[in-house]
Design an enzyme around this catalytic site. Structure first.
Site, mmCIF file in Angstrom:
data_model
loop_
_atom_site.group_PDB
_atom_site.id
_atom_site.type_symbol
_atom_site.label_atom_id
_atom_site.label_comp_id
_atom_site.label_asym_id
_atom_site.label_seq_id
_atom_site.Cartn_x
_atom_site.Cartn_y
_atom_site.Cartn_z
ATOM 1 N N CYS A 1 0.824 -1.310 0.031
ATOM 2 C CA CYS A 1 -0.074 0.060 -0.136
ATOM 3 C C CYS A 1 0.802 1.331 0.045
ATOM 4 O O CYS A 1 2.037 1.283 0.624
ATOM 5 C CB CYS A 1 -0.889 -0.061 1.398
ATOM 6 N N ASN B 1 1.211 -14.088 -9.404
ATOM 7 C CA ASN B 1 0.330 -15.071 -8.506
ATOM 8 C C ASN B 1 -0.768 -14.532 -8.029
ATOM 9 O O ASN B 1 -0.664 -13.448 -7.440
ATOM 10 C CB ASN B 1 1.443 -15.771 -7.904
ATOM 11 N N HIS C 1 -3.418 -7.501 -2.195
ATOM 12 C CA HIS C 1 -3.125 -6.048 -2.973
ATOM 13 C C HIS C 1 -2.585 -6.457 -4.517
ATOM 14 O O HIS C 1 -1.888 -7.513 -4.583
ATOM 15 C CB HIS C 1 -1.940 -5.338 -2.170
ATOM 16 N N GLN D 1 4.886 -9.588 -10.433
ATOM 17 C CA GLN D 1 6.453 -9.681 -10.287
ATOM 18 C C GLN D 1 7.112 -9.908 -11.569
ATOM 19 O O GLN D 1 6.720 -10.275 -12.524
ATOM 20 C CB GLN D 1 6.905 -10.981 -9.486
HETATM 21 ZN ZN LIG Z 1 -2.107 -3.004 0.037
#
Ligand SMILES: [Zn+2]
Ligand SMILES: [Zn+2]
Length: 348
Positions: free
Chosen positions: A48, A148, A159, A163
């Site tokens: 975040c 993933n 979230h 990658q």
């Molecule tokens: Zn988050």
């Protein structure tokens, strides 16, 4: 701690040994249940905006996408140098490369399926940039971009993020696809993936979404029940050369496909999503046709496809479902996300 790449002489592929990562806090810190609504911001989420990660680094107060170097890289610039050869047979090399994380959105409680098409377009442009930047780096022969998603594939932090592993070796699946595509091009003068698209269009039963320049389908040869591909109709070795119009169409096709997957059981559909792009080792890849593959592990809402004897032991998949039937299930789904429907029902 062992951190290197080892060559598997029987499978002819590299294994990344990254034993230093076994205690990483990447997975499993917070278990969040999919049926309880999530907040848009979580103060201890390492993805975040504005939060401090375990490395002590602070995330920017980002508004759109956000890219940063992975704090627990499996390949990295600090990987130890190659040591002395082990013996005549065994080979190893340094696990050099760059591992990054791309947050799709500052909002903790969104998924790729719920982003606006314009936000997906922005994400595609970030992927284009990362592929070009990382791929042009010294010693980087391949850029693997993957997401993933979901606890079913071991990811507990919802979230939305993917990658990137930019490596000194070419991942096996891409190497195989590049080799067979080149062979097909030499033998027939045609791009293999274009022939696949033609076969799918001629049959038609497994096409989930299609627009001017992009197409999403569940292939004839699917290994997983809901394995689906998204591709531009024209051949591009990577997404870097997609035009603005193609980026837009491609984004609409991904959105349509992911919405239908989520709608199927009205859950955020877990999957492994991988961008299949040409290696960046400088060789020619005229026959390579960029596409995204999505491999969902579920066969039914609570039934995982386990990889067992045939798959792990023998290396070939045993599929218990009919690709035509599974494609029909997805085609029948509405193209408006179920959460949007739920919201509008509440407000009306
Ligand atoms: Zn988050
Ligand atoms: Zn592929």
């Amino acid at each position: 701690m062992t951190w290197e790449e080892r060559w598997h002489p029987l499978r002819e592929e590299w294994i990344i040994i990254a034993a230093h990562r076994q205690h990483r806090p990447w997975n499993g810190e917070t278990i969040e249940h999919e049926d309880s609504p999530l907040p848009a911001f979580v103060s201890d989420c390492y993805l975040c905006p504005g939060n401090v990660r375990v490395s002590g680094k602070r995330n920017a107060d980002y508004r759109g996408t956000y890219v940063f170097d992975n704090d627990h890289p499996c390949v990295g610039p600090d990987a130890p140098d190659e040591a002395a050869p082990v013996n005549g047979l065994y080979r190893r090399q340094s696990a050099r490369g760059i591992a990054r994380v791309v947050c799709y959105s500052p909002r903790h409680n969104l998924t790729l399926a719920e982003l606006e098409v314009s936000e997906i377009e922005n994400l595609l442009r970030v992927w284009q940039q990362q592929y070009v930047d990382l791929g042009s780096g010294k010693g980087i022969n391949h850029v693997l971009i993957f997401e993933n998603k979901g606890e079913a594939v071991g990811v507990s932090n919802p979230h939305p993020h993917c990658q990137i592993y930019a490596t000194n070796f070419i991942f096996k699946t891409i190497e195989t696809e590049a080799r067979v595509s080149q062979k097909h091009l030499v033998e027939t003068g045609r791009v293999l993936f274009r022939d696949i698209l033609k076969a799918e269009q001629q049959d038609g039963r497994r096409i989930i979404c299609e627009n001017d320049s992009a197409i999403a389908f569940l292939p004839y040869f699917a290994r997983y029940a809901y394995e689906v591909y998204v591709a531009p109709k024209e051949t591009h070795a990577s997404l870097a050369t997609l035009s603005l119009k193609e980026v837009c169409d491609f984004s609409r096709a991904i959105k349509c496909l992911l919405v239908k997957l989520d709608n199927l059981w009205q859950i955020p559909f877990p999957y492994v999503m991988t961008l299949h792009q040409a290696p960046t080792d400088g060789d020619g890849y005229d026959g390579f046709h960029f596409h995204i593959e999505i491999h969902p592990p579920l066969r039914q809402p609570n039934l995982l496809k386990y990889l067992a004897g045939p798959e792990i032991g023998g290396g070939n998949f045993l599929s218990d479902t009919s690709p035509e039937e599974k494609a029909a299930e997805l085609i029948a789904q509405p193209d408006v996300h179920y959460k949007v429907n739920a919201d509008s029902l509440v407000t009306t």
